[in-house]
Design a protein around this motif. Structure first.
Motif, PDB file in Angstrom:
ATOM      1  N   SER A 124       1.310   2.324  -5.815  1.00 62.92           N
ATOM      2  CA  SER A 124       0.088   1.761  -6.383  1.00 62.92           C
ATOM      3  C   SER A 124      -0.975   2.834  -6.571  1.00 62.92           C
ATOM      4  N   GLU A 125      -0.865   3.938  -5.821  1.00 66.61           N
ATOM      5  CA  GLU A 125      -1.819   5.035  -5.921  1.00 66.61           C
ATOM      6  C   GLU A 125      -1.082   6.362  -5.947  1.00 66.61           C
ATOM      7  N   VAL A 126      -1.674   7.347  -6.612  1.00 66.96           N
ATOM      8  CA  VAL A 126      -1.107   8.692  -6.684  1.00 66.96           C
ATOM      9  C   VAL A 126      -2.124   9.690  -6.160  1.00 66.96           C
ATOM     10  N   LEU A 127      -1.688  10.553  -5.252  1.00 66.53           N
ATOM     11  CA  LEU A 127      -2.512  11.637  -4.731  1.00 66.53           C
ATOM     12  C   LEU A 127      -1.851  12.952  -5.121  1.00 66.53           C
ATOM     13  N   VAL A 128      -2.501  13.705  -6.000  1.00 69.06           N
ATOM     14  CA  VAL A 128      -1.976  14.991  -6.450  1.00 69.06           C
ATOM     15  C   VAL A 128      -2.554  16.094  -5.569  1.00 69.06           C
ATOM     16  N   VAL A 129      -1.677  16.925  -5.028  1.00 69.32           N
ATOM     17  CA  VAL A 129      -2.090  18.083  -4.230  1.00 69.32           C
ATOM     18  C   VAL A 129      -1.988  19.319  -5.108  1.00 69.32           C
ATOM     19  N   ALA A 130      -3.058  20.098  -5.141  1.00 68.96           N
ATOM     20  CA  ALA A 130      -3.067  21.347  -5.910  1.00 68.96           C
ATOM     21  C   ALA A 130      -3.818  22.399  -5.115  1.00 68.96           C
ATOM     22  N   THR A 131      -3.652  23.644  -5.509  1.00 71.66           N
ATOM     23  CA  THR A 131      -4.432  24.738  -4.942  1.00 71.66           C
ATOM     24  C   THR A 131      -5.283  25.335  -6.058  1.00 71.66           C
ATOM     25  N   PRO A 132      -6.233  26.206  -5.721  1.00 68.01           N
ATOM     26  CA  PRO A 132      -7.071  26.806  -6.765  1.00 68.01           C
ATOM     27  C   PRO A 132      -6.344  27.787  -7.681  1.00 68.01           C
ATOM     28  N   GLU A 133      -5.093  28.110  -7.400  1.00 66.80           N
ATOM     29  CA  GLU A 133      -4.374  29.073  -8.234  1.00 66.80           C
ATOM     30  C   GLU A 133      -4.165  28.519  -9.648  1.00 66.80           C
ATOM     31  N   PRO A 134      -4.317  29.360 -10.678  1.00 67.33           N
ATOM     32  CA  PRO A 134      -4.157  28.890 -12.066  1.00 67.33           C
ATOM     33  C   PRO A 134      -2.815  28.223 -12.343  1.00 67.33           C
ATOM     34  N   THR A 135      -1.710  28.747 -11.767  1.00 64.21           N
ATOM     35  CA  THR A 135      -0.406  28.135 -12.023  1.00 64.21           C
ATOM     36  C   THR A 135      -0.336  26.736 -11.434  1.00 64.21           C
ATOM     37  N   SER A 136      -0.916  26.548 -10.264  1.00 62.73           N
ATOM     38  CA  SER A 136      -0.928  25.225  -9.651  1.00 62.73           C
ATOM     39  C   SER A 136      -1.735  24.242 -10.491  1.00 62.73           C
ATOM     40  N   LEU A 137      -2.883  24.690 -10.999  1.00 66.01           N
ATOM     41  CA  LEU A 137      -3.737  23.801 -11.789  1.00 66.01           C
ATOM     42  C   LEU A 137      -3.107  23.475 -13.135  1.00 66.01           C
ATOM     43  N   ARG A 195       0.858  -1.173   0.000  1.00 66.81           N
ATOM     44  CA  ARG A 195       0.000   0.000   0.000  1.00 66.81           C
ATOM     45  C   ARG A 195       0.904   1.235   0.000  1.00 66.81           C
ATOM     46  N   ILE A 196       1.324   1.608  -1.172  1.00 66.93           N
ATOM     47  CA  ILE A 196       2.219   2.746  -1.334  1.00 66.93           C
ATOM     48  C   ILE A 196       1.456   3.849  -2.057  1.00 66.93           C
ATOM     49  N   VAL A 197       1.426   5.023  -1.454  1.00 73.98           N
ATOM     50  CA  VAL A 197       0.741   6.166  -2.044  1.00 73.98           C
ATOM     51  C   VAL A 197       1.764   7.270  -2.271  1.00 73.98           C
ATOM     52  N   ALA A 198       1.919   7.686  -3.518  1.00 72.51           N
ATOM     53  CA  ALA A 198       2.791   8.812  -3.842  1.00 72.51           C
ATOM     54  C   ALA A 198       1.988  10.097  -3.729  1.00 72.51           C
ATOM     55  N   ILE A 199       2.473  11.013  -2.905  1.00 67.67           N
ATOM     56  CA  ILE A 199       1.832  12.321  -2.764  1.00 67.67           C
ATOM     57  C   ILE A 199       2.705  13.314  -3.519  1.00 67.67           C
ATOM     58  N   THR A 200       2.143  13.909  -4.560  1.00 68.75           N
ATOM     59  CA  THR A 200       2.939  14.716  -5.469  1.00 68.75           C
ATOM     60  C   THR A 200       2.187  15.977  -5.854  1.00 68.75           C
ATOM     61  N   SER A 201       2.831  16.814  -6.662  1.00 66.41           N
ATOM     62  CA  SER A 201       2.198  18.048  -7.115  1.00 66.41           C
ATOM     63  C   SER A 201       2.889  18.511  -8.384  1.00 66.41           C
ATOM     64  N   GLY A 202       2.194  19.337  -9.135  1.00 62.31           N
ATOM     65  CA  GLY A 202       2.789  19.876 -10.350  1.00 62.31           C
ATOM     66  C   GLY A 202       3.814  20.941 -10.074  1.00 62.31           C
ATOM     67  N   LYS A 203       3.639  21.692  -8.992  1.00 60.03           N
ATOM     68  CA  LYS A 203       4.575  22.753  -8.623  1.00 60.03           C
ATOM     69  C   LYS A 203       4.769  22.739  -7.121  1.00 60.03           C
ATOM     70  N   GLY A 204       5.839  23.380  -6.701  1.00 60.40           N
ATOM     71  CA  GLY A 204       6.106  23.489  -5.277  1.00 60.40           C
ATOM     72  C   GLY A 204       5.247  24.560  -4.622  1.00 60.40           C
ATOM     73  N   GLY A 205       5.235  24.555  -3.304  1.00 59.90           N
ATOM     74  CA  GLY A 205       4.542  25.593  -2.563  1.00 59.90           C
ATOM     75  C   GLY A 205       3.049  25.417  -2.430  1.00 59.90           C
ATOM     76  N   VAL A 206       2.539  24.203  -2.694  1.00 64.45           N
ATOM     77  CA  VAL A 206       1.093  23.977  -2.605  1.00 64.45           C
ATOM     78  C   VAL A 206       0.701  23.238  -1.325  1.00 64.45           C
ATOM     79  N   GLY A 207       1.684  22.918  -0.472  1.00 64.00           N
ATOM     80  CA  GLY A 207       1.380  22.246   0.790  1.00 64.00           C
ATOM     81  C   GLY A 207       1.497  20.736   0.731  1.00 64.00           C
ATOM     82  N   LYS A 208       2.246  20.224  -0.222  1.00 63.47           N
ATOM     83  CA  LYS A 208       2.347  18.774  -0.405  1.00 63.47           C
ATOM     84  C   LYS A 208       2.953  18.086   0.810  1.00 63.47           C
TER      85      LYS A 208
END
Length: 280
Positions: free
Chosen positions: A159-172, A26-39
């Protein structure tokens, strides 16, 4: 609330070294497209929330070279993954307890040699994952941000990916780019999302829906079907978060009843019920 850009960035989807998800883990990768989103904040506090639910949890700092999980947890490790990779320490020596009751393995910070996925880094990191996962119910990989080969390789182990994003356009925009690459390279059929720092109830679900519409138009998996986004929850903008981060304390310990802490507890509950309680 800003709309998701409908002119998607042309993320480079060239094949990069990756590994197949480790069977049974049970491995979950917590990732994001950019830094500074609270990952990393989400990774640490989600681990604490899962621990409170009786699970054996490990957070592994997979942001090789730019690690900051130690800062969030106010830890001062004498040994890190760098020492394991160089043969100066055994893996068991770098597994540390945290105030939240879960375990962590920290990576060294400022290690230029880990900014690229060399065969040595790939082999050592894979060995660490294969060795350590049997001791826990869930392993959270706190990856780096973006789509570097190191980030993509660490995600490929999950086995699973959790993407963290914020409502900011650059984050999305950057979240979309990362999801697009994951669909192309790893043939993921679904990716889970949590939207951090939301202002109004329902914002995160709407944002996930907008991203799904863009994916339906521009991105398909190897089977030809659109990649499915699973909305796991929102974490509302909350001044208690900044206070906890500045104090280098877990939010779930400092202010367990604040809105953001309650949202993370709900995220842990949903993750357990939809993933961990399912048959292996």
């Amino acid at each position: 609330m800003s709309d998701v850009p409908l002119a998607p960035p042309n993320a480079d989807a060239d094949a990069a070294p990756q590994a197949r998800p480790i069977s049974g883990a049970r491995i979950v990768a917590i990732t994001s497209g950019k830094g500074g989103v609270g990952k990393t904040f989400v990774s640490a506090n989600l681990a604490a929330a899962l621990t409170r639910r009786g699970l054996r949890v490990l957070v592994l700092d997979a942001d090789l070279g730019l690690a900051n999980l130690d800062v969030v947890l106010n830890l001062y490790p004498k040994l890190t993954l760098h020492d394991v990779f160089t043969g100066k320490a055994q893996l068991r020596d770098v597994v540390l307890p945290t105030p939240g009751g879960f375990s962590v393995v920290l990576a060294g910070s400022g290690m230029v040699e880990y900014s690229r996925l060399t065969p040595e880094v790939r082999s050592e990191f894979l060995h660490v994952i294969q060795t350590i996962t049997p001791d826990y119910d869930i392993v959270l990989l706190d990856t780096g941000a973006g789509i570097s080969d190191v980030v993509l390789f660490s995600i490929s182990l999950a086995s699973e990916v959790l993407v963290v994003a914020t409502p900011e356009p650059t984050s999305l925009t950057d979240a979309y780019a990362a999801i697009k690459v994951l669909a192309a390279q790893q043939n993921r059929s679904h990716i889970r999302m949590v939207i951090n720092q939301t202002v109004r109830p329902g914002d995160g679900r709407a944002i996930t829906g907008q991203l799904q519409q863009v994916l339906n138009r521009f991105v398909a998996t190897g089977s030809g079907q659109p990649l499915r986004l699973i909305h796991m929850g929102d974490i509302p903008a909350d001044p208690s978060v900044r206070d906890a981060v500045m104090r280098r304390q877990l939010l779930l310990q400092q202010m367990p009843g604040c809105p953001a802490a309650l949202a993370i507890g709900q995220l842990a509950s949903k993750l357990q019920s939809t993933l961990l309680d399912q048959p292996r």
